[in-house]
Design a protein around this motif. Structure first.
Motif, PDB file in Angstrom:
ATOM      1  N   LEU A  88       0.843  -1.185   0.000  1.00 40.97           N
ATOM      2  CA  LEU A  88       0.000   0.000   0.000  1.00 40.97           C
ATOM      3  C   LEU A  88       0.879   1.237   0.000  1.00 40.97           C
ATOM      4  N   ARG A  89       0.640   2.134  -0.936  1.00 34.95           N
ATOM      5  CA  ARG A  89       1.427   3.358  -1.027  1.00 34.95           C
ATOM      6  C   ARG A  89       0.617   4.528  -0.477  1.00 34.95           C
ATOM      7  N   PRO A  90       1.263   5.489   0.143  1.00 31.16           N
ATOM      8  CA  PRO A  90       0.534   6.640   0.685  1.00 31.16           C
ATOM      9  C   PRO A  90      -0.295   7.358  -0.370  1.00 31.16           C
ATOM     10  N   ARG A 132      -3.490   8.784   5.174  1.00 32.58           N
ATOM     11  CA  ARG A 132      -2.117   8.361   4.855  1.00 32.58           C
ATOM     12  C   ARG A 132      -1.354   7.849   6.064  1.00 32.58           C
ATOM     13  N   HIS A 133      -1.785   8.215   7.250  1.00 28.51           N
ATOM     14  CA  HIS A 133      -1.121   7.720   8.457  1.00 28.51           C
ATOM     15  C   HIS A 133      -1.318   6.212   8.621  1.00 28.51           C
ATOM     16  N   ASP A 188       5.317  15.579   5.280  1.00 26.07           N
ATOM     17  CA  ASP A 188       3.929  15.420   4.841  1.00 26.07           C
ATOM     18  C   ASP A 188       3.153  14.549   5.820  1.00 26.07           C
ATOM     19  N   ARG A 189       3.769  13.470   6.256  1.00 23.79           N
ATOM     20  CA  ARG A 189       3.113  12.519   7.159  1.00 23.79           C
ATOM     21  C   ARG A 189       2.713  13.178   8.475  1.00 23.79           C
ATOM     22  N   TYR A 190       3.593  14.030   9.007  1.00 20.87           N
ATOM     23  CA  TYR A 190       3.353  14.663  10.300  1.00 20.87           C
ATOM     24  C   TYR A 190       2.762  16.065  10.189  1.00 20.87           C
ATOM     25  N   LEU A 243       9.319  18.969  12.420  1.00 21.12           N
ATOM     26  CA  LEU A 243       9.402  17.526  12.196  1.00 21.12           C
ATOM     27  C   LEU A 243      10.198  16.871  13.317  1.00 21.12           C
ATOM     28  N   GLY A 244      11.333  17.452  13.663  1.00 20.37           N
ATOM     29  CA  GLY A 244      12.143  16.900  14.746  1.00 20.37           C
ATOM     30  C   GLY A 244      11.384  16.848  16.053  1.00 20.37           C
ATOM     31  N   TRP A 245      10.583  17.860  16.309  1.00 18.03           N
ATOM     32  CA  TRP A 245       9.760  17.893  17.517  1.00 18.03           C
ATOM     33  C   TRP A 245       8.785  16.715  17.527  1.00 18.03           C
ATOM     34  N   HIS A 246       8.150  16.457  16.383  1.00 19.59           N
ATOM     35  CA  HIS A 246       7.238  15.316  16.276  1.00 19.59           C
ATOM     36  C   HIS A 246       7.973  13.984  16.468  1.00 19.59           C
ATOM     37  N   LEU A 247       9.122  13.856  15.819  1.00 16.18           N
ATOM     38  CA  LEU A 247       9.868  12.605  15.888  1.00 16.18           C
ATOM     39  C   LEU A 247      10.390  12.340  17.301  1.00 16.18           C
TER      40      LEU A 247
END
Length: 98
Positions: free
Chosen positions: A23-25, A33-34, A78-80, A88-92
């Motif tokens: 399955l591709r996003p 997409r998540h 895009d995902r986050y 992004l780093g904050w999310h990761l």
């Protein structure tokens, strides 16, 4: 209630029809997409970024080009829904990658 399948079901069908089964996003609506697991390389890049490595350092460590790393970073953003690399780093970091 309708019998029409939802976005996730349609995407699973498309993956099966393609024969690859992966399955591709892009098969899903943005809100779904998540549901798709990220590519293993994308996960590794995310973990290295969460540790504070730069894009260049990640590329060197994984033996891939900086442009490839940039593509994976773009998919992670895009995902986050991250507008910046800092965001992004904050999310990761919040996912406790280690």
């Amino acid at each position: 209630m309708t019998d029409e399948p939802g976005a996730a079901e349609r995407a699973l069908y498309l993956a099966a029809v393609r024969g690859g089964g992966r399955l591709r996003p892009e098969d899903l609506a943005p809100a779904d997409r998540h549901l798709v697991a990220p590519h293993p390389t994308t996960v590794r890049i995310g973990r290295l970024l969460a540790r504070g490595l730069t894009q260049r350092a990640v590329a060197t460590r994984l033996g891939i080009s900086e442009r490839t790393v940039a593509g994976h970073i773009s998919r992670l953003r895009d995902r986050y829904g991250a507008r910046t690399l800092f965001h992004l780093g904050w999310h990761l970091r919040g996912e406790h990658h280690g």
